[in-house]
Design a protein around this motif. Structure first.
Motif, short mmCIF file in Angstrom:
data_model
loop_
_atom_site.label_atom_id
_atom_site.label_comp_id
_atom_site.label_asym_id
_atom_site.label_seq_id
_atom_site.Cartn_x
_atom_site.Cartn_y
_atom_site.Cartn_z
N CYS A 42 -14.14 -15.64 -24.13
CA CYS A 42 -13.50 -14.66 -23.78
C CYS A 42 -12.49 -15.18 -23.07
O CYS A 42 -11.99 -14.40 -22.50
N ASP A 43 -11.68 -16.46 -23.37
CA ASP A 43 -10.40 -17.03 -22.82
C ASP A 43 -10.17 -16.91 -21.45
O ASP A 43 -9.28 -16.38 -21.12
N MET A 44 -11.45 -16.80 -21.09
CA MET A 44 -11.73 -17.57 -20.13
C MET A 44 -11.14 -16.15 -18.71
O MET A 44 -11.03 -16.37 -18.01
N SER A 45 -11.77 -15.26 -19.59
CA SER A 45 -10.98 -14.17 -18.33
C SER A 45 -12.69 -13.19 -17.51
O SER A 45 -13.05 -12.00 -17.16
N CYS A 46 -14.16 -14.17 -17.33
CA CYS A 46 -15.11 -14.17 -16.80
C CYS A 46 -15.64 -12.65 -17.46
O CYS A 46 -16.21 -11.27 -16.94
N ALA A 47 -15.46 -12.88 -19.04
CA ALA A 47 -16.68 -11.52 -19.79
C ALA A 47 -17.38 -12.52 -20.50
O ALA A 47 -18.14 -11.01 -21.48
N CYS A 48 -17.08 -13.11 -20.14
CA CYS A 48 -18.82 -13.61 -21.32
C CYS A 48 -19.85 -14.96 -20.24
O CYS A 48 -19.08 -15.04 -19.53
N THR A 49 -20.74 -15.57 -20.95
CA THR A 49 -21.73 -16.94 -19.98
C THR A 49 -21.23 -18.21 -21.06
O THR A 49 -21.69 -19.00 -20.84
N THR A 50 -20.35 -17.90 -21.80
CA THR A 50 -20.45 -19.11 -23.04
C THR A 50 -19.72 -20.15 -22.07
O THR A 50 -19.75 -21.50 -23.11
N CYS A 51 -18.44 -20.74 -21.26
CA CYS A 51 -18.66 -22.04 -20.86
C CYS A 51 -19.61 -21.99 -19.29
O CYS A 51 -19.67 -22.86 -18.35
N HIS A 52 -21.19 -21.64 -20.04
CA HIS A 52 -21.54 -21.61 -18.27
C HIS A 52 -22.09 -23.00 -18.22
O HIS A 52 -21.95 -24.33 -18.85
N VAL A 53 -21.72 -23.56 -16.90
CA VAL A 53 -22.39 -24.75 -16.82
C VAL A 53 -23.26 -24.80 -15.71
O VAL A 53 -23.57 -24.36 -14.95
N ILE A 54 -24.08 -26.12 -15.55
CA ILE A 54 -24.93 -26.39 -14.36
C ILE A 54 -24.52 -27.66 -13.07
O ILE A 54 -23.81 -29.01 -14.15
N VAL A 55 -23.64 -27.82 -12.21
CA VAL A 55 -22.23 -28.08 -11.43
C VAL A 55 -24.43 -29.42 -10.08
O VAL A 55 -24.35 -29.05 -9.55
N ARG A 56 -24.20 -29.86 -11.66
CA ARG A 56 -25.26 -30.97 -10.85
C ARG A 56 -24.94 -32.03 -9.43
O ARG A 56 -26.18 -32.02 -8.39
N GLN A 57 -23.56 -32.51 -9.21
CA GLN A 57 -23.40 -32.81 -7.68
C GLN A 57 -21.91 -32.53 -7.70
O GLN A 57 -20.82 -32.36 -8.18
N GLY A 58 -21.77 -31.89 -6.10
CA GLY A 58 -20.19 -31.64 -5.73
C GLY A 58 -19.85 -30.22 -5.59
O GLY A 58 -18.77 -29.70 -5.87
N GLY A 59 -20.88 -29.48 -6.01
CA GLY A 59 -20.92 -27.95 -6.54
C GLY A 59 -20.46 -27.04 -4.68
O GLY A 59 -19.47 -26.52 -4.93
N ASN A 60 -20.89 -27.95 -3.98
CA ASN A 60 -20.04 -26.57 -2.85
C ASN A 60 -18.24 -26.93 -2.11
O ASN A 60 -17.96 -26.34 -1.63
N SER A 61 -17.82 -28.17 -3.54
CA SER A 61 -16.37 -28.12 -2.71
C SER A 61 -15.91 -27.39 -3.47
O SER A 61 -14.78 -26.96 -3.89
N LEU A 62 -16.43 -26.37 -4.22
CA LEU A 62 -15.49 -25.80 -5.84
C LEU A 62 -15.83 -24.55 -4.82
O LEU A 62 -16.22 -23.95 -3.94
N ASN A 63 -14.68 -23.41 -5.13
CA ASN A 63 -14.91 -21.87 -4.80
C ASN A 63 -16.11 -21.03 -4.85
O ASN A 63 -16.86 -21.24 -5.87
N GLU A 64 -16.04 -20.21 -4.25
CA GLU A 64 -17.65 -19.52 -3.83
C GLU A 64 -17.04 -18.24 -5.33
O GLU A 64 -16.01 -18.08 -5.18
N PRO A 65 -18.52 -18.22 -6.37
CA PRO A 65 -18.47 -17.47 -7.29
C PRO A 65 -18.34 -16.17 -6.30
O PRO A 65 -18.48 -15.36 -4.81
N ASP A 66 -17.44 -15.19 -7.47
CA ASP A 66 -17.17 -13.55 -6.58
C ASP A 66 -18.50 -12.36 -7.10
O ASP A 66 -19.47 -13.28 -8.31
#
Length: 112
Positions: A42-66
């Motif tokens: 989706c060219d990074m427009s939050c319209a699909c799930t193809t860029c899904h990742v699992i953040v194994r460490q450090g996820g607390n530092s990321l922005n909150e998901p909307d």
């Protein structure tokens, strides 16, 4: 600069990798900037799930998901509590460990 360690993935990163990303960059942008060709249909427009990742460490530092990211994640293959859409997960200063799931829901990959 944060260091992102990518766990080995048979297609995108067979040996694993360690890259640097400036704060304010999405995980997806950081991967693509370092020649790790993660899908992003989706060219990074939050319209699909193809860029899904699992953040194994450090996820607390990321922005909150909307709400829109959370809604899309419900459709991701292999969803885990640490799952994020890499196009929406913005890097801060903390180092991360990221796993790209083995499969995605993209049934028609382009350029393959």
């Amino acid at each position: 600069m944060a260091v992102i360690r990518i766990l080995p993935h048979p297609e995108y990163c067979p040996e694993g990798a360690e890259i640097q990303a400036p704060a304010g960059t999405s995980i997806c942008e950081a991967l693509l900037d370092n020649d790790i060709k993660i899908e992003h249909a989706c060219d990074m427009s939050c319209a699909c799930t193809t860029c899904h990742v699992i953040v194994r460490q450090g996820g607390n530092s990321l922005n909150e998901p909307d709400e829109s990211e959370e809604d899309m994640l419900d459709r991701a293959w292999g969803l885990e509590p640490q799952s994020r859409l890499s196009c929406q997960a913005i890097v801060a200063q903390q180092d991360l460990v990221v796993e790209i799931p083995k499969y995605s829901i993209n049934h028609a990959k382009e350029n393959h």
